[in-house]
Design a protein around this motif. Sequence first.
Motif, PDB file in Angstrom:
ATOM      1  N   GLY A  60       0.817  -1.217   0.000  1.00  0.00           N
ATOM      2  CA  GLY A  60       0.000   0.000   0.000  1.00  0.00           C
ATOM      3  C   GLY A  60       0.846   1.260   0.000  1.00  0.00           C
ATOM      4  N   ILE A  61       1.932   1.243   0.759  1.00  0.00           N
ATOM      5  CA  ILE A  61       2.832   2.395   0.805  1.00  0.00           C
ATOM      6  C   ILE A  61       3.496   2.601  -0.553  1.00  0.00           C
ATOM      7  CG2 ILE A  61       5.007   3.233   1.780  1.00  0.00           C
ATOM      8  CD1 ILE A  61       4.106   2.035   4.455  1.00  0.00           C
ATOM      9  N   ALA A  62       3.947   1.507  -1.172  1.00  0.00           N
ATOM     10  CA  ALA A  62       4.571   1.612  -2.495  1.00  0.00           C
ATOM     11  C   ALA A  62       3.577   2.147  -3.518  1.00  0.00           C
ATOM     12  CB  ALA A  62       5.099   0.245  -2.925  1.00  0.00           C
ATOM     13  N   ALA A  63       2.322   1.705  -3.429  1.00  0.00           N
ATOM     14  CA  ALA A  63       1.295   2.177  -4.360  1.00  0.00           C
ATOM     15  C   ALA A  63       0.975   3.651  -4.122  1.00  0.00           C
ATOM     16  CB  ALA A  63       0.033   1.335  -4.204  1.00  0.00           C
ATOM     17  N   TYR A  64       0.937   4.067  -2.846  1.00  0.00           N
ATOM     18  CA  TYR A  64       0.682   5.472  -2.540  1.00  0.00           C
ATOM     19  C   TYR A  64       1.793   6.348  -3.109  1.00  0.00           C
ATOM     20  CZ  TYR A  64       0.544   9.865  -0.092  1.00  0.00           C
ATOM     21  OH  TYR A  64       0.551  11.210   0.182  1.00  0.00           O
ATOM     22  N   ARG A  65       3.024   5.923  -2.954  1.00  0.00           N
ATOM     23  CA  ARG A  65       4.143   6.717  -3.466  1.00  0.00           C
ATOM     24  C   ARG A  65       4.039   6.875  -4.984  1.00  0.00           C
ATOM     25  NH1 ARG A  65       9.854   4.908  -1.133  1.00  0.00           N
ATOM     26  NH2 ARG A  65      10.381   6.630  -2.502  1.00  0.00           N
ATOM     27  N   ARG A  66       3.497   5.878  -5.642  1.00  0.00           N
ATOM     28  CA  ARG A  66       3.319   5.969  -7.087  1.00  0.00           C
ATOM     29  C   ARG A  66       2.249   7.010  -7.427  1.00  0.00           C
ATOM     30  NH1 ARG A  66       4.240   2.239 -11.393  1.00  0.00           N
ATOM     31  NH2 ARG A  66       2.857   2.607 -13.163  1.00  0.00           N
ATOM     32  N   LEU A  67       1.225   7.110  -6.582  1.00  0.00           N
ATOM     33  CA  LEU A  67       0.129   8.049  -6.830  1.00  0.00           C
ATOM     34  C   LEU A  67       0.479   9.482  -6.435  1.00  0.00           C
ATOM     35  CD1 LEU A  67      -2.882   5.928  -5.500  1.00  0.00           C
ATOM     36  CD2 LEU A  67      -2.423   6.503  -7.888  1.00  0.00           C
ATOM     37  N   ALA A  68       1.321   9.633  -5.417  1.00  0.00           N
ATOM     38  CA  ALA A  68       1.612  10.960  -4.872  1.00  0.00           C
ATOM     39  C   ALA A  68       2.384  11.802  -5.883  1.00  0.00           C
ATOM     40  CB  ALA A  68       2.418  10.834  -3.576  1.00  0.00           C
ATOM     41  N   THR A  69       2.091  13.078  -5.879  1.00  0.00           N
ATOM     42  CA  THR A  69       2.782  14.020  -6.766  1.00  0.00           C
ATOM     43  C   THR A  69       3.551  15.042  -5.946  1.00  0.00           C
ATOM     44  OG1 THR A  69       0.803  15.411  -6.856  1.00  0.00           O
ATOM     45  CG2 THR A  69       1.073  13.788  -8.603  1.00  0.00           C
ATOM     46  N   THR A  70       4.554  15.621  -6.551  1.00  0.00           N
ATOM     47  CA  THR A  70       5.363  16.634  -5.882  1.00  0.00           C
ATOM     48  C   THR A  70       4.656  17.979  -5.914  1.00  0.00           C
ATOM     49  OG1 THR A  70       7.379  15.478  -6.534  1.00  0.00           O
ATOM     50  CG2 THR A  70       7.608  17.779  -5.832  1.00  0.00           C
ATOM     51  N   ALA A 113       8.815   3.194  12.402  1.00  0.00           N
ATOM     52  CA  ALA A 113       9.608   4.241  11.748  1.00  0.00           C
ATOM     53  C   ALA A 113      10.037   3.845  10.339  1.00  0.00           C
ATOM     54  CB  ALA A 113      10.832   4.574  12.604  1.00  0.00           C
ATOM     55  N   GLU A 114      10.373   2.571  10.158  1.00  0.00           N
ATOM     56  CA  GLU A 114      10.848   2.132   8.842  1.00  0.00           C
ATOM     57  C   GLU A 114       9.757   2.310   7.786  1.00  0.00           C
ATOM     58  OE1 GLU A 114      12.555  -1.881   6.610  1.00  0.00           O
ATOM     59  OE2 GLU A 114      12.149  -1.888   8.759  1.00  0.00           O
ATOM     60  N   LEU A 115       8.513   1.936   8.145  1.00  0.00           N
ATOM     61  CA  LEU A 115       7.420   2.072   7.189  1.00  0.00           C
ATOM     62  C   LEU A 115       7.049   3.527   6.987  1.00  0.00           C
ATOM     63  CD1 LEU A 115       5.198  -0.942   8.275  1.00  0.00           C
ATOM     64  CD2 LEU A 115       6.542  -0.716   6.193  1.00  0.00           C
ATOM     65  N   LEU A 116       7.059   4.302   8.059  1.00  0.00           N
ATOM     66  CA  LEU A 116       6.763   5.727   7.920  1.00  0.00           C
ATOM     67  C   LEU A 116       7.776   6.397   7.010  1.00  0.00           C
ATOM     68  CD1 LEU A 116       5.824   6.681  11.596  1.00  0.00           C
ATOM     69  CD2 LEU A 116       4.279   6.414   9.666  1.00  0.00           C
ATOM     70  N   GLY A 117       9.020   5.988   7.120  1.00  0.00           N
ATOM     71  CA  GLY A 117      10.057   6.570   6.288  1.00  0.00           C
ATOM     72  C   GLY A 117       9.887   6.259   4.822  1.00  0.00           C
ATOM     73  N   GLN A 118       9.151   5.178   4.510  1.00  0.00           N
ATOM     74  CA  GLN A 118       8.927   4.822   3.114  1.00  0.00           C
ATOM     75  C   GLN A 118       7.848   5.675   2.466  1.00  0.00           C
ATOM     76  OE1 GLN A 118       8.224   0.597   2.781  1.00  0.00           O
ATOM     77  NE2 GLN A 118       9.900   0.135   4.174  1.00  0.00           N
ATOM     78  N   LEU A 119       6.984   6.267   3.295  1.00  0.00           N
ATOM     79  CA  LEU A 119       5.945   7.128   2.748  1.00  0.00           C
ATOM     80  C   LEU A 119       6.573   8.398   2.202  1.00  0.00           C
ATOM     81  CD1 LEU A 119       3.144   6.708   5.408  1.00  0.00           C
ATOM     82  CD2 LEU A 119       2.872   6.349   2.967  1.00  0.00           C
ATOM     83  N   HIS A 120       6.222   8.748   0.957  1.00  0.00           N
ATOM     84  CA  HIS A 120       6.826   9.915   0.296  1.00  0.00           C
ATOM     85  C   HIS A 120       6.709  11.162   1.153  1.00  0.00           C
ATOM     86  CE1 HIS A 120       6.828  13.396  -2.485  1.00  0.00           C
ATOM     87  NE2 HIS A 120       7.764  12.715  -3.097  1.00  0.00           N
ATOM     88  N   ASP A 121       5.497  11.401   1.749  1.00  0.00           N
ATOM     89  CA  ASP A 121       5.268  12.620   2.512  1.00  0.00           C
ATOM     90  C   ASP A 121       5.943  12.587   3.866  1.00  0.00           C
ATOM     91  OD1 ASP A 121       2.416  14.187   1.358  1.00  0.00           O
ATOM     92  OD2 ASP A 121       3.024  12.267   0.583  1.00  0.00           O
TER      93      ASP A 121
END
Length: 207
Positions: A60-70, A113-121
Amino acid sequence: MTGQQTRRRGAALEEAILAAAAEELAAAGYQGLTMDRVAARAGTNKNALYRRWPNRLALGIAAYRRLATTVPVPDTGSLREDVLELLRGANRHWSSPLGTILRELLVAAGGTAELLGQLHDQSGEAVAAPWLTVLGRAVARGEAAPEALHPRVATVAVVLLRNEFVVRGVPAAPDDVLVEITDEVYLPLVRGRGAGPGPGPDPGAAG
């Protein structure tokens, strides 16, 4: 054999899985995301997913990072207006369907923390970069001291706004909350950096 589908491997299969996961996440949110549905949409099996992502949250985190924009960094010529623009952009994002997904992921990740760090935001560099940019411009204009260029100082405003969503559970922060964070907390903190201690007692003064 004729008619047999070409078997995807490596990067091609990973790309197909990520695309499928992003589509599922956008359609159903994190609560509706399942490994079975992603595998079916990607045309593969669950083992292929688990070899790359250990669980649903990681996928889910990997998919969110794909959707997130800068978010573009504002340059209004004023630190206050730049801060408000950054906060308003974050407010719009967290109030959007994508922001709802982000909050679901944050809750699911808990304090990991490890998973939170993977979230783009949530990665420190990603969060701090636009704030350090606007602070750097403010320093160049003489609006702030160089000592203000610290990641923890830079991100105070957006952390306070994030708390409105994650801790207080608000659907959207009113604009007066953004103004209050800016004027009552952020700007005084930034302007206080590098100001130095106030003058001590006059040794020549009468006791």
